[in-house]
Motif scaffolding. Sequence first.
Motif, PDB file in Angstrom:
ATOM      1  N   GLU A 196     -26.546 -16.250  -0.118  1.00 50.83           N
ATOM      2  CA  GLU A 196     -25.524 -16.920  -0.916  1.00 50.83           C
ATOM      3  C   GLU A 196     -24.554 -17.689  -0.026  1.00 50.83           C
ATOM      4  O   GLU A 196     -23.990 -17.136   0.915  1.00 50.83           O
ATOM      5  CB  GLU A 196     -24.747 -15.918  -1.760  1.00 50.83           C
ATOM      6  CG  GLU A 196     -23.720 -16.570  -2.670  1.00 50.83           C
ATOM      7  CD  GLU A 196     -23.019 -15.571  -3.574  1.00 50.83           C
ATOM      8  OE1 GLU A 196     -23.185 -15.656  -4.803  1.00 50.83           O
ATOM      9  OE2 GLU A 196     -22.325 -14.682  -3.034  1.00 50.83           O
ATOM     10  N   MET A 197     -24.358 -18.959  -0.351  1.00 51.98           N
ATOM     11  CA  MET A 197     -23.390 -19.809   0.323  1.00 51.98           C
ATOM     12  C   MET A 197     -22.282 -20.176  -0.651  1.00 51.98           C
ATOM     13  O   MET A 197     -22.549 -20.559  -1.795  1.00 51.98           O
ATOM     14  CB  MET A 197     -24.055 -21.091   0.827  1.00 51.98           C
ATOM     15  CG  MET A 197     -23.162 -21.979   1.676  1.00 51.98           C
ATOM     16  SD  MET A 197     -23.644 -23.729   1.604  1.00 51.98           S
ATOM     17  CE  MET A 197     -22.840 -24.214   0.061  1.00 51.98           C
ATOM     18  N   LEU A 198     -21.035 -20.057  -0.206  1.00 50.09           N
ATOM     19  CA  LEU A 198     -19.880 -20.408  -1.026  1.00 50.09           C
ATOM     20  C   LEU A 198     -19.020 -21.403  -0.265  1.00 50.09           C
ATOM     21  O   LEU A 198     -18.790 -21.248   0.937  1.00 50.09           O
ATOM     22  CB  LEU A 198     -19.045 -19.168  -1.362  1.00 50.09           C
ATOM     23  CG  LEU A 198     -19.737 -18.023  -2.111  1.00 50.09           C
ATOM     24  CD1 LEU A 198     -18.796 -16.835  -2.225  1.00 50.09           C
ATOM     25  CD2 LEU A 198     -20.180 -18.484  -3.493  1.00 50.09           C
ATOM     26  N   LEU A 199     -18.536 -22.417  -0.967  1.00 52.51           N
ATOM     27  CA  LEU A 199     -17.647 -23.406  -0.377  1.00 52.51           C
ATOM     28  C   LEU A 199     -16.370 -23.476  -1.201  1.00 52.51           C
ATOM     29  O   LEU A 199     -16.412 -23.629  -2.418  1.00 52.51           O
ATOM     30  CB  LEU A 199     -18.315 -24.787  -0.354  1.00 52.51           C
ATOM     31  CG  LEU A 199     -17.450 -25.942   0.154  1.00 52.51           C
ATOM     32  CD1 LEU A 199     -17.170 -25.801   1.644  1.00 52.51           C
ATOM     33  CD2 LEU A 199     -18.131 -27.292  -0.128  1.00 52.51           C
ATOM     34  N   TRP A 200     -15.232 -23.326  -0.508  1.00 56.70           N
ATOM     35  CA  TRP A 200     -13.923 -23.478  -1.137  1.00 56.70           C
ATOM     36  C   TRP A 200     -13.211 -24.672  -0.522  1.00 56.70           C
ATOM     37  O   TRP A 200     -13.234 -24.861   0.699  1.00 56.70           O
ATOM     38  CB  TRP A 200     -13.040 -22.255  -0.912  1.00 56.70           C
ATOM     39  CG  TRP A 200     -13.438 -20.988  -1.582  1.00 56.70           C
ATOM     40  CD1 TRP A 200     -13.067 -20.551  -2.828  1.00 56.70           C
ATOM     41  CD2 TRP A 200     -14.246 -19.933  -1.038  1.00 56.70           C
ATOM     42  NE1 TRP A 200     -13.598 -19.309  -3.078  1.00 56.70           N
ATOM     43  CE2 TRP A 200     -14.322 -18.909  -2.003  1.00 56.70           C
ATOM     44  CE3 TRP A 200     -14.914 -19.764   0.183  1.00 56.70           C
ATOM     45  CZ2 TRP A 200     -15.034 -17.742  -1.784  1.00 56.70           C
ATOM     46  CZ3 TRP A 200     -15.631 -18.601   0.404  1.00 56.70           C
ATOM     47  CH2 TRP A 200     -15.686 -17.603  -0.580  1.00 56.70           C
ATOM     48  N   VAL A 201     -12.576 -25.497  -1.345  1.00 52.99           N
ATOM     49  CA  VAL A 201     -11.782 -26.623  -0.871  1.00 52.99           C
ATOM     50  C   VAL A 201     -10.387 -26.495  -1.464  1.00 52.99           C
ATOM     51  O   VAL A 201     -10.235 -26.355  -2.682  1.00 52.99           O
ATOM     52  CB  VAL A 201     -12.407 -27.972  -1.273  1.00 52.99           C
ATOM     53  CG1 VAL A 201     -11.548 -29.130  -0.779  1.00 52.99           C
ATOM     54  CG2 VAL A 201     -13.825 -28.091  -0.722  1.00 52.99           C
ATOM     55  N   ASN A 202      -9.397 -26.485  -0.598  1.00 52.41           N
ATOM     56  CA  ASN A 202      -7.995 -26.344  -1.010  1.00 52.41           C
ATOM     57  C   ASN A 202      -7.782 -25.123  -1.899  1.00 52.41           C
ATOM     58  O   ASN A 202      -7.064 -25.156  -2.893  1.00 52.41           O
ATOM     59  CB  ASN A 202      -7.510 -27.607  -1.723  1.00 52.41           C
ATOM     60  CG  ASN A 202      -7.509 -28.814  -0.812  1.00 52.41           C
ATOM     61  OD1 ASN A 202      -7.402 -28.683   0.407  1.00 52.41           O
ATOM     62  ND2 ASN A 202      -7.646 -29.999  -1.381  1.00 52.41           N
ATOM     63  N   GLY A 203      -8.437 -24.015  -1.525  1.00 49.27           N
ATOM     64  CA  GLY A 203      -8.235 -22.746  -2.207  1.00 49.27           C
ATOM     65  C   GLY A 203      -9.063 -22.530  -3.450  1.00 49.27           C
ATOM     66  O   GLY A 203      -9.015 -21.454  -4.054  1.00 49.27           O
ATOM     67  N   GLU A 204      -9.865 -23.519  -3.861  1.00 52.09           N
ATOM     68  CA  GLU A 204     -10.665 -23.413  -5.074  1.00 52.09           C
ATOM     69  C   GLU A 204     -12.150 -23.483  -4.729  1.00 52.09           C
ATOM     70  O   GLU A 204     -12.560 -24.306  -3.909  1.00 52.09           O
ATOM     71  CB  GLU A 204     -10.318 -24.535  -6.056  1.00 52.09           C
ATOM     72  CG  GLU A 204      -8.867 -24.557  -6.492  1.00 52.09           C
ATOM     73  CD  GLU A 204      -8.475 -23.325  -7.294  1.00 52.09           C
ATOM     74  OE1 GLU A 204      -9.368 -22.755  -7.983  1.00 52.09           O
ATOM     75  OE2 GLU A 204      -7.296 -22.935  -7.238  1.00 52.09           O
ATOM     76  N   MET A 205     -12.950 -22.627  -5.372  1.00 47.48           N
ATOM     77  CA  MET A 205     -14.387 -22.669  -5.131  1.00 47.48           C
ATOM     78  C   MET A 205     -14.979 -23.925  -5.756  1.00 47.48           C
ATOM     79  O   MET A 205     -14.766 -24.217  -6.932  1.00 47.48           O
ATOM     80  CB  MET A 205     -15.085 -21.442  -5.707  1.00 47.48           C
ATOM     81  CG  MET A 205     -16.562 -21.359  -5.344  1.00 47.48           C
ATOM     82  SD  MET A 205     -17.407 -19.945  -6.103  1.00 47.48           S
ATOM     83  CE  MET A 205     -16.505 -18.583  -5.368  1.00 47.48           C
ATOM     84  N   THR A 206     -15.712 -24.701  -4.943  1.00 43.48           N
ATOM     85  CA  THR A 206     -16.293 -25.948  -5.430  1.00 43.48           C
ATOM     86  C   THR A 206     -17.814 -25.936  -5.431  1.00 43.48           C
ATOM     87  O   THR A 206     -18.433 -26.794  -6.060  1.00 43.48           O
ATOM     88  CB  THR A 206     -15.816 -27.135  -4.570  1.00 43.48           C
ATOM     89  OG1 THR A 206     -16.250 -26.948  -3.217  1.00 43.48           O
ATOM     90  CG2 THR A 206     -14.294 -27.260  -4.609  1.00 43.48           C
ATOM     91  N   LYS A 207     -18.431 -24.978  -4.725  1.00 45.85           N
ATOM     92  CA  LYS A 207     -19.890 -24.951  -4.693  1.00 45.85           C
ATOM     93  C   LYS A 207     -20.369 -23.540  -4.379  1.00 45.85           C
ATOM     94  O   LYS A 207     -19.832 -22.859  -3.508  1.00 45.85           O
ATOM     95  CB  LYS A 207     -20.438 -25.922  -3.650  1.00 45.85           C
ATOM     96  CG  LYS A 207     -21.902 -26.299  -3.875  1.00 45.85           C
ATOM     97  CD  LYS A 207     -22.311 -27.425  -2.951  1.00 45.85           C
ATOM     98  CE  LYS A 207     -23.637 -28.061  -3.360  1.00 45.85           C
ATOM     99  NZ  LYS A 207     -23.552 -28.849  -4.578  1.00 45.85           N
ATOM    100  N   ARG A 208     -21.401 -23.121  -5.130  1.00 45.99           N
ATOM    101  CA  ARG A 208     -22.106 -21.868  -4.873  1.00 45.99           C
ATOM    102  C   ARG A 208     -23.593 -22.162  -4.876  1.00 45.99           C
ATOM    103  O   ARG A 208     -24.111 -22.763  -5.820  1.00 45.99           O
ATOM    104  CB  ARG A 208     -21.789 -20.826  -5.948  1.00 45.99           C
ATOM    105  CG  ARG A 208     -22.479 -19.479  -5.736  1.00 45.99           C
ATOM    106  CD  ARG A 208     -22.415 -18.623  -6.998  1.00 45.99           C
ATOM    107  NE  ARG A 208     -21.052 -18.334  -7.381  1.00 45.99           N
ATOM    108  CZ  ARG A 208     -20.397 -17.231  -7.038  1.00 45.99           C
ATOM    109  NH1 ARG A 208     -20.998 -16.320  -6.289  1.00 45.99           N
ATOM    110  NH2 ARG A 208     -19.162 -17.030  -7.443  1.00 45.99           N
TER     111      ARG A 208
END
Length: 237
Positions: A132-144
């Motif tokens: 599992e890969m998770l990406l957060w931008v400016n404190g918000e999750m944008t991609k899983r």
Amino acid sequence: MAVRLSEEMDTMMILLILASLSGILSQTDMACKSFIFSKDYSFPAQLIHNGDGPYSRFTVCLRSCTHLTESAMFSLLSGLQYDYLFLILGGGSDTNTGLIWVEGQRVDVNFPSNDMLEWRSICLSWDSPNGEMLLWVNGEMTKRRELLKRGMTYVNPRTFIGPGQIFLGGKPKLDVGEITDVHVWDSVLTSQDVKDFHNKKEKVGNIINWRALNYDGAAEDFTIGPFQCKLNSTVTS
């Protein structure tokens, strides 16, 4: 395209190995400071880990400028294999696009086009056993993304930050690129942890801690100065 990507990765690996053999070794509190890359074809800086693993989960958080034309790179390698985390942040006309490689698997990402701040905080986590890969931008999750569950472990990994264009065969831009607040953990952070990082609530990494940073690199390849996010930054040591 697959052949070209393979060639680009081979070139990147050679350059990073060369960078790991370079110049100065230092430790410092980097609060409110950044690595500033403004020279054509400069090598990245190597960040030295606290501990050598083995690790199978990571989260990396950093801040970079939203409007500068030079891209920024974060990479993590283990041994001489492509079992690494690799992040390219777009710059200039590509400021809202990015590329991530996770253990050789490519993920294309888009960053918000309506950022009001001059800087952008980015956190990326990778859970190898669960894929599992998770990406957060400016404190918000944008991609899983669910990727292959390879269950790799990272022993004595090497981490680099620096300009990214040269590793994709592109020509570096002449404007300044800055990277700051780089922290790495040996776990997947919670959403609240990521929000705390974005809000500058002293969330520091247990593998790489920007407030007590060990780094290595050639003095002529980068400078250290206040984090300004300005095109013509006046660099001070």
